[in-house]
Design an enzyme around this catalytic site. Structure first.
Site, mmCIF file in Angstrom:
data_model
loop_
_atom_site.group_PDB
_atom_site.id
_atom_site.type_symbol
_atom_site.label_atom_id
_atom_site.label_comp_id
_atom_site.label_asym_id
_atom_site.label_seq_id
_atom_site.Cartn_x
_atom_site.Cartn_y
_atom_site.Cartn_z
ATOM 1 N N ASN A 39 0.807 -1.231 0.000
ATOM 2 C CA ASN A 39 0.000 0.000 0.000
ATOM 3 C C ASN A 39 0.837 1.276 0.000
ATOM 4 O O ASN A 39 0.295 2.373 0.040
ATOM 5 C CB ASN A 39 -0.950 -0.008 1.212
ATOM 6 C CG ASN A 39 -0.175 -0.001 2.535
ATOM 7 O OD1 ASN A 39 1.040 -0.239 2.544
ATOM 8 N ND2 ASN A 39 -0.845 0.277 3.625
ATOM 9 N N LYS A 41 3.950 4.142 -1.201
ATOM 10 C CA LYS A 41 4.401 4.849 -2.385
ATOM 11 C C LYS A 41 5.673 4.191 -2.933
ATOM 12 O O LYS A 41 6.536 3.791 -2.170
ATOM 13 C CB LYS A 41 4.728 6.289 -1.993
ATOM 14 C CG LYS A 41 5.188 7.160 -3.142
ATOM 15 C CD LYS A 41 5.468 8.568 -2.652
ATOM 16 C CE LYS A 41 6.070 9.406 -3.777
ATOM 17 N NZ LYS A 41 5.214 9.430 -4.977
ATOM 18 N N LYS A 43 5.724 1.868 -5.952
ATOM 19 C CA LYS A 43 5.577 0.686 -6.808
ATOM 20 C C LYS A 43 5.748 1.062 -8.287
ATOM 21 O O LYS A 43 6.657 0.561 -8.964
ATOM 22 C CB LYS A 43 4.196 0.050 -6.608
ATOM 23 C CG LYS A 43 3.942 -0.393 -5.175
ATOM 24 C CD LYS A 43 2.577 -1.046 -4.998
ATOM 25 C CE LYS A 43 1.400 -0.105 -5.100
ATOM 26 N NZ LYS A 43 1.311 0.889 -4.023
ATOM 27 N N THR A 44 4.897 1.931 -8.773
ATOM 28 C CA THR A 44 4.989 2.382 -10.164
ATOM 29 C C THR A 44 6.309 3.129 -10.380
ATOM 30 O O THR A 44 6.956 2.995 -11.419
ATOM 31 C CB THR A 44 3.787 3.290 -10.499
ATOM 32 O OG1 THR A 44 2.597 2.494 -10.437
ATOM 33 C CG2 THR A 44 3.917 3.898 -11.889
ATOM 34 N N THR A 45 6.706 3.885 -9.374
ATOM 35 C CA THR A 45 7.942 4.661 -9.466
ATOM 36 C C THR A 45 9.146 3.743 -9.643
ATOM 37 O O THR A 45 10.046 4.026 -10.444
ATOM 38 C CB THR A 45 8.096 5.522 -8.192
ATOM 39 O OG1 THR A 45 6.818 6.010 -7.808
ATOM 40 C CG2 THR A 45 9.022 6.679 -8.440
ATOM 41 N N ARG A 53 16.478 2.432 -16.562
ATOM 42 C CA ARG A 53 17.687 1.601 -16.518
ATOM 43 C C ARG A 53 17.823 0.760 -17.784
ATOM 44 O O ARG A 53 18.869 0.764 -18.442
ATOM 45 C CB ARG A 53 17.566 0.699 -15.281
ATOM 46 C CG ARG A 53 18.760 -0.098 -14.915
ATOM 47 C CD ARG A 53 18.530 -0.746 -13.557
ATOM 48 N NE ARG A 53 18.635 0.200 -12.457
ATOM 49 C CZ ARG A 53 18.217 -0.031 -11.209
ATOM 50 N NH1 ARG A 53 17.637 -1.182 -10.907
ATOM 51 N NH2 ARG A 53 18.384 0.878 -10.273
ATOM 52 N N PHE A 94 -8.813 6.564 -14.360
ATOM 53 C CA PHE A 94 -9.123 5.892 -13.106
ATOM 54 C C PHE A 94 -10.507 5.275 -13.174
ATOM 55 O O PHE A 94 -11.481 5.939 -13.522
ATOM 56 C CB PHE A 94 -9.060 6.867 -11.928
ATOM 57 C CG PHE A 94 -7.739 6.852 -11.250
ATOM 58 C CD1 PHE A 94 -7.377 5.799 -10.424
ATOM 59 C CD2 PHE A 94 -6.839 7.874 -11.454
ATOM 60 C CE1 PHE A 94 -6.138 5.772 -9.800
ATOM 61 C CE2 PHE A 94 -5.602 7.862 -10.834
ATOM 62 C CZ PHE A 94 -5.249 6.807 -10.005
ATOM 63 N N TRP A 96 -12.633 4.472 -10.979
ATOM 64 C CA TRP A 96 -13.728 5.016 -10.173
ATOM 65 C C TRP A 96 -14.256 6.347 -10.736
ATOM 66 O O TRP A 96 -15.250 6.864 -10.261
ATOM 67 C CB TRP A 96 -13.366 5.160 -8.697
ATOM 68 C CG TRP A 96 -12.091 5.858 -8.449
ATOM 69 C CD1 TRP A 96 -11.859 7.189 -8.510
ATOM 70 C CD2 TRP A 96 -10.859 5.253 -8.082
ATOM 71 N NE1 TRP A 96 -10.565 7.453 -8.204
ATOM 72 C CE2 TRP A 96 -9.926 6.292 -7.927
ATOM 73 C CE3 TRP A 96 -10.447 3.936 -7.852
ATOM 74 C CZ2 TRP A 96 -8.600 6.046 -7.574
ATOM 75 C CZ3 TRP A 96 -9.145 3.698 -7.496
ATOM 76 C CH2 TRP A 96 -8.233 4.747 -7.362
ATOM 77 N N GLU A 131 -0.184 -1.620 -12.496
ATOM 78 C CA GLU A 131 -1.505 -1.688 -11.856
ATOM 79 C C GLU A 131 -2.338 -2.862 -12.361
ATOM 80 O O GLU A 131 -3.573 -2.832 -12.258
ATOM 81 C CB GLU A 131 -2.304 -0.377 -12.070
ATOM 82 C CG GLU A 131 -1.484 0.888 -11.949
ATOM 83 C CD GLU A 131 -1.422 1.457 -10.536
ATOM 84 O OE1 GLU A 131 -1.740 0.711 -9.587
ATOM 85 O OE2 GLU A 131 -1.045 2.633 -10.389
#
Lengths: 199, 199
Positions: A39, A41, A43-45, A53, A94, A96, A131
Site C-alpha cells: 500500500n 508509495k 511501486k509504479t515509481t 535503466r 481511473f 472510479w 496496476e
C-alpha cells in the site's frame, strides 16, 4: 591503525565475504518476474526506474498502464522520444471516475491485447504491467489469461507487475517480490500531490 | 443493468467519493522529504523513477550516490545527456570492497559537500541522497549535519533518502516513508543480477 579502524576492517571483510559467496552462487541467467506490491508509495515509481535503466542499455521496453492512463505523467514525457519505448494506456483513466463496468472491461481488454503481443515478442527485454493487480481483482481480466501469457513469454524477457494486493498465484511464480509498506504518506496528512514528484 | 454492474457502480462511487475527499483535504504545497527504506528491492529504483519524472517537467535534479559509485548504472547513462541532472558518486565504490575506514570517510565527506551545496540551491527541485543511511550508520557522516542540511533547505525542494535501516530521527521528520520489504529476492535463490534490470 586504531581499534575502531580494525573493527571496521574486520566487519567489512566479513560482509564482503558474505556478499562474494552470494554473488558466486547466483549464476542462473534469464528474464525474471518482479512484483512491486503493498500500500506504500514507490511501486509504479520503481517500475519507471527500471524502465529508465533498461533503456539506458538500449533494450526495448513495453509498458501497459492499466489505470493511470489519463494522468499527466512526467516520466512518460521524459522518455517519450525514445524509439525503444512503447507505452499503451487504458483510455478510461481511473476506474472510479467512470463507474461503468462494461466500458472498463472493454478498455482493459484492448490494452491487454497489446500486453499479450509484447509478451510474445523476443525483441522486448522488459514488459511493465502497471496496476495489473486491480484488473484481476475487479474481474476485468481473467487470472488464467495472465498466467498463460507469463508462462509463455520469451526466456530472456523480464516482466514487472505492480499494484496493491498482488494475486497469490502471481506472487507464487514471481522471482522477486517487494512489498512497499506505507509507514507514512504525506497525502494522508494534508500534503498535496506534487508535480514532478508524485506524478 | 445487471446486479453485478450496479454493485460495481455503487462501490466505485463510494471509492471516488473517498478519494475526492482526501484530495480536497490535501492542500498544503511544499517540497517533501521522502524516505525509501527496508531490505527489499526497489529503493534506489524508485528514486530513479522519481528523478526521471522530475526531469520530464524540466526540473533541476541533483543526485549523490553514496555507495554504488563505481557500478555500471543504466539509468544514469540513460539520463546523462540531460543538462538538468547533476550526479556525484562516492569514488571508492562499495565500502566493503575498500575496507579502509579513513578513505571511506574522506570520500563520503567529499560528496557530502556537493550534497550540502545542492540543498542550499533554490533552483534545485529534487535532491536524491542515495544510500545515505549507511553513511550515518557507519559514522562517516554525523546525523546532526544531515538534520541541519535537511531543515535548512529551500521550502520548495524535495529530498529523497534511500537505504536500509533509515535512522529514527530522519524517519521522524519525513513526510512520506515507504518500507520496501523483501518477500522474495531472485538473487537469494540463484538468479544472477541482470543488466538493465538490477543495475
Amino acid at each position: 591503525m586504531t581499534d575502531r579502524n580494525t573493527r571496521h576492517k574486520t566487519a567489512m571483510e566479513k560482509l564482503k565475504s558474505h556478499v562474494d559467496d552470494k554473488v558466486a552462487q547466483a549464476n542462473e541467467e534469464r528474464g525474471q518476474l518482479l512484483v512491486f506490491t503493498g500500500n506504500g508509495k514507490g511501486k509504479t515509481t520503481a517500475a519507471w526506474g527500471t524502465i529508465t535503466r533498461a533503456l539506458g542499455y538500449g533494450y526495448k521496453v513495453g509498458v501497459i498502464q492499466f489505470i493511470k492512463g489519463l494522468w499527466e505523467c512526467g516520466e512518460r514525457e521524459r522518455l517519450a522520444e525514445d524509439a525503444n519505448l512503447e507505452v499503451h494506456a487504458m483510455t478510461t483513466g481511473f476506474t472510479w471516475d467512470t463507474q461503468n463496468r462494461d466500458a472498463d472491461t472493454a478498455a482493459c481488454q484492448a490494452v491487454w491485447q497489446e500486453a499479450k503481443r509484447l509478451m510474445r515478442d523476443e525483441s522486448v527485454y522488459l514488459v511493465v504491467l502497471d496496476e495489473l493487480t486491480y484488473m484481476v481483482k475487479f474481474g476485468y481480466l481473467p487470472l488464467e489469461e495472465v498466467m498463460t501469457a507469463l508462462e509463455g513469454r520469451p526466456e530472456e524477457q523480464t516482466v514487472i507487475i505492480t499494484g496493491r494486493n498482488a494475486n497469490r498465484e502471481i506472487v507464487a511464480c514471481a522471482d522477486t517480490v517487494t512489498e512497499m509498506t506505507e509507514i507514512r504518506h504525506g497525502f494522508n496528512h494534508g500534503l498535496k500531490a506534487r508535480r514532478g514528484i508524485d506524478f
